[in-house]
Every structure is written in structure tokens, then in C-alpha cells.
Write a protein that holds these residues in place. Structure first.
Motif, mmCIF file in Angstrom:
data_model
loop_
_atom_site.group_PDB
_atom_site.id
_atom_site.type_symbol
_atom_site.label_atom_id
_atom_site.label_comp_id
_atom_site.label_asym_id
_atom_site.label_seq_id
_atom_site.Cartn_x
_atom_site.Cartn_y
_atom_site.Cartn_z
ATOM 1 N N CYS A 1 17.331 -11.659 7.295
ATOM 2 C CA CYS A 1 16.799 -11.471 6.177
ATOM 3 C C CYS A 1 15.798 -10.557 6.495
ATOM 4 O O CYS A 1 14.784 -10.708 7.614
ATOM 5 C CB CYS A 1 16.400 -12.464 5.174
ATOM 6 N N SER B 1 12.421 -10.377 5.508
ATOM 7 C CA SER B 1 11.264 -11.033 5.477
ATOM 8 C C SER B 1 10.934 -11.775 6.806
ATOM 9 O O SER B 1 10.182 -11.671 7.296
ATOM 10 C CB SER B 1 11.142 -12.179 4.184
ATOM 11 N N HIS C 1 16.534 -18.220 6.837
ATOM 12 C CA HIS C 1 16.679 -19.145 5.933
ATOM 13 C C HIS C 1 17.582 -18.790 4.865
ATOM 14 O O HIS C 1 17.406 -19.125 3.873
ATOM 15 C CB HIS C 1 15.165 -18.973 5.167
ATOM 16 N N GLU C 2 18.783 -18.079 5.360
ATOM 17 C CA GLU C 2 19.732 -17.685 4.459
ATOM 18 C C GLU C 2 20.886 -18.506 4.946
ATOM 19 O O GLU C 2 21.687 -17.619 5.798
ATOM 20 C CB GLU C 2 19.722 -16.288 4.491
ATOM 21 N N CYS D 1 19.025 -16.326 -0.618
ATOM 22 C CA CYS D 1 17.867 -15.434 -0.585
ATOM 23 C C CYS D 1 18.244 -14.141 -1.066
ATOM 24 O O CYS D 1 17.843 -13.816 -2.334
ATOM 25 C CB CYS D 1 17.214 -15.436 0.778
#
Ligand SMILES: [Zn+2]
Ligand SMILES: [Zn+2]
Length: 364
Positions: A38, A40, A59-60, A163
Motif C-alpha cells: 500500500c 501509505s 497492513h493489507e 485497506c
């Protein structure tokens, strides 16, 4: 257990063996099957947001529940799950009002400073970004950081639900509440931006205008439902072009999905009288975005930040999974390529150059 570890801003990730603790009563070990790259996390890699290192990004994620603590009720061994990066206490005023992205005590589900860290490297605590830390063969997370999904959904697609998809579609559905016939513009057509485009098209927007500097991204945006595309590199007057397309002073809703003050200003500029500009991108710390006098008074424009598409993961993730199964939500074209954990630095280079919407690390 192998994980891609960040040791400092601007440094390449290193594949290291880190140690995973045993689950506490409400914690879960998930065997990771797919983990998306991602934008971010790329920002975290390039700009100092103050995250303690060593740090595991990612985080995905999607994977299979391998072990559960003795008080876990949300998931069971063998479930297919998606990581939910929106950590919530479940009991504060915001959580009680159904606004989990505004939870005032997300730390309630983390381990305390006196407890052993979930991840350690040579005895040193390793931070998990977004309480997930998904560039690893396994993750150890609180059960509230997981959502169960149907086993028919491929892991590399399911991961994106955590996400990119919830952030993009959630901005349209939960925040802007775009309606039939509204006009929308999306600045930046990466993994999140394409989902803003897709969400706006599903909401029945009359015009969904996609803006990006990469011709390939604009082509992709059309696949996701963009009715018009603008490449600002080739268009001398973007504001005039947007007005020409919608036949009025601008769009009802503009979404900035890059994270730069100048593109946030562009979102305000292309918004019609009374319209709203949403900033989804991660603007660097210390930078300010605001409304000029004319935009405030005569323009009556609104400017809003958004976090994670104001998502309620337990509702939205299963909804989007169902719409994918029905063939109404496009997840397939979001995945530009699948790579191995060893190729993660090259994957981020491609993301930085804008060559890919999403690369996804897959594990055996
Ligand atoms: Zn993300
Ligand atoms: Zn809360």
C-alpha cells in the motif's frame, strides 16, 4: 519466521528471522497468504512519521487462522481472514456511536509497555504497523483486527479488502454518500483512487472524472467506471476542463488520493459551489491545507480529511466480498502483479514510479 523489517527511513527493507510470541487470550496467529503493498507504507518508508523501528510494514493482509487464544470468539482455526487495520476499543463514545475510525483508545487492544512484544528480533521489540505488521509469514494480532471472509475469494484479492478497497469505496459510501446523478472527480488512480472511482460508478454518479499523470492508470480507471479522464501533464487548464465536462462550476465531490498539498488544493479548485473536497492522501506532517476566502464565503466549499473511508470493517468487508462474488466489484484488475517477500524492495520501487496499482506479496 521470515519478515521484511524496516530499520530506518529511506533504508531498504531487510528479510530477517523474527520471533513470534504465543497468543494472549484474545489474540490470534494467522498464516499469511497474501500481503499488499500500500502507498501509505511507502510514505512511512520515505518520510519520518515517528514510527519506532525496527518495524514490520504491511497492513493489507489475508490468510488462514492457525491458532487462537482461549477467549477468542470472532474467528476460529481454519477461517480465512482479512486484516482490519482500524484498531478499536469497542467501548469509547466513538465506538459506541458506530464511528470506529474515530476510536479514542485504539491502544486498548495492544499489548502494554511492560508486556513482552508480539514480535521480537534478538530480544528487541519489533513494531507492527497498523497493529498488523503483515510482511511476514505469520502475524499475531488481536481478534478485533481481523474479519472473516468467504473461502472462495482468492487471498491476493481478499487482502486488498483490508485497506485499498475499504478506504476508496468507504470514502464514497460512508463519508460523501455520493448519490445518483452526482458529479465526482478523483485525483490519483492508484489502489485507493481506483476504488473511489469504482465506488462512485456503483453509486450512480453522472460523471466520474479520473485524473492521473500515468496514461496506463487512466486506462485502468476507465475499466473501474471512470466516464472521463484527464492527464494534468497534457491539459493546460484542469479546472476549465473539469467545468467543461460537468457543465457547471465544478464537481460535487472531489477526492484527493495522493497526499500532496498542491493536489489537495487542486481538489478544492475543481469543486463546485457548495461542494466538498476530501483529502484521503497522507499529507506530510507539518503541511497545511486550507480554504481561501472566496472558496469559503461565496464558494461555500467544504474541506474534509478522511481516515480509512470511515469504514466499519465488520459490515463493509463482507459487503464488498459479496459484491466481488456477484461480479459487481472489480478486485481482479487491482492486482498488477504477485511477488515473493524477497522482491519487496523492487515492488516498492515500482509503486513509487507509479508503474503499478498494487503488487501483492504471496506466500506458499
Ligand atoms: Zn493502506
Ligand atoms: Zn473506541
Amino acid at each position: 519466521m521470515k519478515a521484511a523489517v524496516m530499520f530506518g527511513v529511506g533504508q531498504p527493507l531487510e528479510i530477517r528471522d523474527i520471533e513470534l510470541d504465543d497468543p494472549q487470550p484474545r489474540e490470534v496467529i494467522v498464516k499469511v497468504k497474501a500481503s499488499g503493498l500500500c502507498h501509505s507504507d511507502l510514505h512511512t518508508l520515505k518520510v519520518d512519521f515517528g514510527w519506532p523501528v525496527p518495524l514490520v510494514l504491511g497492513h493489507e493482509v489475508a490468510g488462514i487462522v492457525e491458532a487462537v487464544g482461549d477467549q477468542v470468539t470472532a474467528v476460529k482455526v481454519g477461517d480465512h481472514v482479512v486484516g482490519n487495520v482500524i484498531s478499536t476499543c469497542g467501548v469509547c463514545d466513538s465506538c459506541s456511536r458506530g464511528e470506529p475510525t474515530r476510536c479514542t483508545n485504539p491502544g486498548a487492544i495492544r499489548r502494554g509497555p511492560d508486556e513482552r512484544a508480539r514480535y521480537t528480533l534478538d530480544g528487541q521489540a519489533v513494531t507492527q504497523i497498523g497493529d498488523i505488521g503483515g510482511f511476514a509469514e505469520k502475524i499475531l494480532v488481536h481478534e478485533r483486527n481481523l474479519v472473516v471472509v468467504d473461502k472462495s475469494i482468492p487471498f491476493d484479492r481478499a487482502a486488498l479488502l483490508g485497506c485499498g478497497v475499504v478506504t476508496g469505496i468507504g470514502a464514497v459510501k460512508n463519508a460523501a454518500k455520493v448519490g445518483f446523478g452526482d458529479t465526482v472527480a478523483v485525483i490519483g488512480c492508484g489502489g485507493v483512487g481506483l476504488n473511489v472511482v469504482q465506488g462512485a460508478a456503483l453509486s450512480g454518479a453522472r460523471n466520474v472524472i479520473a485524473l492521473d499523470l500515468q496514461p496506463a492508470k487512466l486506462e485502468l480507471a476507465r475499466k473501474f467506471g471512470a466516464t472521463d479522464v484527464i492527464n494534468p501533464a497534457e491539459e493546460p487548464d484542469v479546472v476549465a476542463r473539469v467545468r467543461e465536462i460537468v457543465g457547471k462550476g465544478g464537481v460535487d465531490f472531489a477526492f484527493e488520493v495522493i497526499g500532496l498539498p498542491q493536489t489537495a488544493q487542486q481538489a478544492i479548485d475543481i469543486t463546485d459551489v457548495g461542494g466538498t473536497a476530501y483529502v484521503l492522501g497522507k499529507i506530510p506532517p507539518g503541511k497545511t491545507v486550507g480554504l481561501e476566502s472566496n472558496d469559503l464565503l461565496r464558494g461555500q466549499k467544504k474541506l474534509s480529511g478522511l481516515f480509512m473511508g470511515s469504514t466499519i470493517a465488520s459490515i463493509d468487508v463482507p459487503l464488498y466480498a459479496t459484491m466481488y462474488q456477484q461480479g459487481r466489484l472489480n478486485l481482479d484488475d487491482l492486482v498488477s502483479e504477485t511477488i515473493s517477500l524477497d522482491e519487496i524492495n523492487e515492488g516498492y520501487e515500482k509503486l513509487e514510479k507509479g508503474e503499478t496499482a498494487r503488487s501483492v506479496v504471496v506466500f506458499d
